[in-house]
Design an enzyme around this catalytic site. Structure first.
Site, PDB file in Angstrom:
ATOM      1  N   GLU A  28     -18.842 -24.344   9.734  1.00  0.00           N
ATOM      2  CA  GLU A  28     -17.456 -24.080  10.126  1.00  0.00           C
ATOM      3  C   GLU A  28     -17.083 -22.657   9.759  1.00  0.00           C
ATOM      4  OE1 GLU A  28     -14.437 -26.528   8.428  1.00  0.00           O
ATOM      5  OE2 GLU A  28     -15.585 -28.363   8.712  1.00  0.00           O
ATOM      6  N   GLU A  59     -17.075 -31.761   3.673  1.00  0.00           N
ATOM      7  CA  GLU A  59     -16.653 -30.952   2.527  1.00  0.00           C
ATOM      8  C   GLU A  59     -16.429 -31.819   1.285  1.00  0.00           C
ATOM      9  OE1 GLU A  59     -13.349 -28.439   3.712  1.00  0.00           O
ATOM     10  OE2 GLU A  59     -14.754 -26.982   4.510  1.00  0.00           O
TER      11      GLU A  59
HETATM   12  C1  GLA Z   1     -12.223 -27.337   6.377  1.00  0.00           C
HETATM   13  C2  GLA Z   1     -12.384 -28.696   7.014  1.00  0.00           C
HETATM   14  C3  GLA Z   1     -11.939 -28.713   8.434  1.00  0.00           C
HETATM   15  C4  GLA Z   1     -10.666 -27.927   8.629  1.00  0.00           C
HETATM   16  C5  GLA Z   1     -10.886 -26.533   8.118  1.00  0.00           C
HETATM   17  C6  GLA Z   1      -9.693 -25.634   8.319  1.00  0.00           C
HETATM   18  O1  GLA Z   1     -13.292 -26.528   6.536  1.00  0.00           O
HETATM   19  O2  GLA Z   1     -13.692 -29.174   6.932  1.00  0.00           O
HETATM   20  O3  GLA Z   1     -11.739 -30.053   8.809  1.00  0.00           O
HETATM   21  O4  GLA Z   1      -9.631 -28.535   7.943  1.00  0.00           O
HETATM   22  O5  GLA Z   1     -11.119 -26.596   6.749  1.00  0.00           O
HETATM   23  O6  GLA Z   1      -9.962 -24.339   7.900  1.00  0.00           O
END
Ligand code: GLA
Length: 667
Positions: A316, A163
């Protein structure tokens, strides 16, 4: 990046999917657990049909507990164990979170806020993207990881960082920003011109006088801020590229990606996407919001569009509740399934979660996971098992393209520029307008791609421009060409306002597409809270434009106040113009005209409220988000891939349920 280190990999992801089917799994953090848990993990993964896990995202301090160390043994062991159980690995470079020692030894690697506060370790993501020490250490560990594991049979994908979304206003960023500006403008005179620095005595003597847009006494120069946005996105992309190239340089041939975050404002998805072998995205719709299935559909359409329509990967999502909102509503297993199938409908060939096993401790101890604290004897895990079985049945839809006869213009630079303070209103927001317009298509079951202004519009039956604040000449020309080719065009308010530096275009608005829309304006005006009555009985809201028609037919005009009698909504041939934020009903009426004859996934049938209908390849996805059964006509004998049942002449989809029908096309 050179082509020598980056072999063509455009087919690497499709090959992986052809081998494994829809990728299904999640982030896996074995370093947080003892060995006996690993053994239970792999057994339960197998039971659920998990075929891919992302390992190592936050492992830097485990892999490199002190500078230069390399602790591979645990990773060797878990990769072997996963492989022995047939589970593939998306191996992550751990570079999103440097170990605390890096901040101690090299404080310049810690980012600085716009107020000059240097952030501390103790959380995650504490790196300054422009810090040379960070960058070198990140490349080194990425290369060493790849050298060791590029040919490990478990490793089928690479995941760089996590991210990307860091922003830094400190001295490291200032230096890099100046270098970036030198390359962009060549001379300080050119920069002064582009930034209109005669306003407020901002003329720069030298690039060395320029600092990032830190907290200042009053409003900042919007041109400088816009460039800092561009720089930040480019700088983060360089971080990604260096690690990707390091992985490639040792011969890795697996697809390489990083997880984007939809409409996240620090990363210009259009400029990043060509660097990703597969576009992947993290999506966390808020179950508390009634329209989250619609807004996430927009994000999914964006994600697919970034990759030029190719299948993408949901890297995710949450299995149930997240823990980072102030108040977190869960998703039922049924909702989790529907959300996952929605991603597949809109082009995903991978459906993954954060994370496999719910954390026992740490900041995310209450974040849901595929395997909850309660363990496998839980509705949540049974829901995951069911999803795994469903995804296996959908193998045949992989690779399929999503039908999208409509294009919606969107780009980051226009969004950035439109968000700058000191404008007619802060209530007119690009994404809100995008969501409203896209929701109209969602309700009609008409597919849409997001398209960067200036890109080719050939092949689209209609182009929507909800809010493109910046429309450069190439974007205006593309719209004109599309209109000349018979494409319908609908333009929303406050579009075509500024140039690439955020300076206001001179002349009657919308300057670059005035002839196209056949109407022109001389002033944008904020509207009172109660709005202003229009001739059709609805009310204009937020923002209006003092317009006159230059040939366009007036569909609605202002019915009161200073603007009374002036056009609000117009039509010029097949080009519609909305000079204000209309009611949803008026927007729907305009789109009814503009979309007439453009069939959605259900052909000419009206789509029942709350039913999402999407065509992907040969499959018709019907996802019922409503509380009542939805009934639609389908070709008799269509097969539902999820149940294997054949339909009659109608399909009835129960609340929260889905069908994926393979049918003979009737059109
Ligand atoms: C992000 C991060 C993950 C986790 C999620 C929780 O997407 O990439 O590591 O922290 O948020 O929702």
């Amino acid at each position: 990046m050179t082509d020598a280190v980056r072999p063509a990999t455009s087919d690497a992801f499709p090959r992986l999917v052809a081998d494994r089917g829809i990728l299904f799994g999640g982030d896996y953090n074995p370093e947080q657990w003892p060995r006996e848990v690993w053994r239970e993990d792999v057994e339960l993964m197998q039971r659920a049909g998990v075929n891919l896990v992302t390992v190592g995202v936050f492992s830097w301090s485990t892999l490199e507990p002190h500078p230069g160390a390399r602790e591979w043994a645990w990773l060797d062991e878990i990769l072997d164990l996963l492989h022995a159980h047939g589970i593939a690995v998306d191996l992550a470079t751990p570079t999103a979170s440097p170990p605390p020692w890096m901040g101690t030894l090299h404080p310049e690697t810690l980012p600085v806020t716009r107020d000059g506060v240097r952030l501390s370790p103790g959380s995650r993501n504490q790196f300054a993207p422009s810090a040379g020490v960070y960058r070198a250490a990140a490349v080194a560990i990425a290369r060493d990881l790849a050298e060791r594991y590029a040919s490990h049979p478990a490793v089928r994908m690479w995941h760089v960082g996590n991210e990307y979304g860091q922003i830094d206003f400190g001295p490291e960023a200032a230096r890099a920003f100046r270098t970036w500006l030198r390359a962009r403008y060549g001379s300080i005179d050119a920069l002064n011109e582009a930034w209109s620095t005669r306003v407020w005595s901002q003329g720069y003597r030298d690039f060395d006088d320029i600092v990032p847009p830190r907290t200042a006494p009053y409003l900042l120069n919007p041109a400088a801020t816009l460039d800092f946005h561009r720089f930040t996105s480019d700088e983060l992309r360089d971080c990604f590229r260096e690690q990707r190239d390091a992985i490639r340089s040792v011969g890795a041939t697996q697809p390489i990606t990083t997880n984007l975050m939809g409409f996240f404002d620090l990363v210009d998805g259009w400029s990043w996407a060509p660097d990703l072998d597969v576009v992947s995205d993290d999506q966390y719709p808020d179950p508390a919001l009634a329209d989250s299935s619609q807004t996430i559909a927009l994000v999914q359409d964006l994600t697919r569009s970034l990759g030029g329509g190719r299948p993408w990967m949901l890297m995710e999502q949450a299995a149930s509740a997240v823990s980072w909102r102030p108040h977190n509503l869960p998703k039922s297993p049924a909702r989790m399934r529907l959300d996952s199938l929605q991603a597949v409908a809109r082009g995903a060939d991978g459906v993954c979660f954060f994370q496999w096993r719910q954390a026992r401790a740490g900041a995310e101890r209450f974040h849901s996971s595929m395997l909850p604290h309660a363990g496998a004897d839980s509705d949540a895990f049974r829901g995951i098992e069911r999803l795994g079985a469903d995804l296996a049945k959908l193998r045949g839809v992989t690779g399929g393209r999503v039908e999208a006869p409509v294009a919606i213009l969107f780009d980051w630079q226009g969004w950035w520029a439109a968000k700058e303070p000191a404008r007619p209103t802060e209530r007119h927001r690009t994404l809100e307008q995008l969501e409203r317009w896209h929701a109209e298509l969602w309700r009609r079951g008409i597919g849409s791609d997001l398209v960067r202004p200036g890109a080719d519009l050939a092949g689209y039956r209609a182009v929507l421009v909800p809010h493109s604040y910046i429309l450069e000449p190439d974007a205006a020309a593309a719209l004109e060409r599309a209109a000349a080719a018979g494409t319908r065009i609908v333009v929303g308010p406050f579009s075509g306002v500024a140039d690439a530096h955020g300076a206001i275009l001179q002349g009657r608005s919308p300057v670059p597409i005035r002839d196209l829309v056949g109407v022109s304006g001389e002033e944008w005006v904020g509207l009172p809270d109660s709005g202003v009555a229009l001739s059709d009985g609805s009310r204009a809201q937020i923002l209006a434009e003092r317009l006159r028609t230059d040939g366009a037919e007036v569909l609605a005009s202002y019915a009161e106040g200073d603007l009374a009698g002036r056009p609000a909504v117009t039509r010029h041939g097949d080009v519609w113009y909305l000079g204000t934020v209309t009611s949803d009903a008026l927007l729907a009426r305009v789109l009814d005209q503009a979309l007439e004859g453009i069939e959605g996934a259900l052909g000419t049938q009206a789509v029942p409220a709350g039913l999402e209908a999407v065509r992907r390849g040969d499959a018709l996805f019907l996802l019922n988000h409503a509380d009542s059964t939805a009934q639609v006509a389908v070709p008799e004998g269509s097969e539902d891939l999820l149940t294997g049942h054949k339909t009659g002449p109608t399909a009835a989809i129960a609340p929260g349920e889905a069908m994926v029908l393979i049918e003979r096309r009737t059109k």
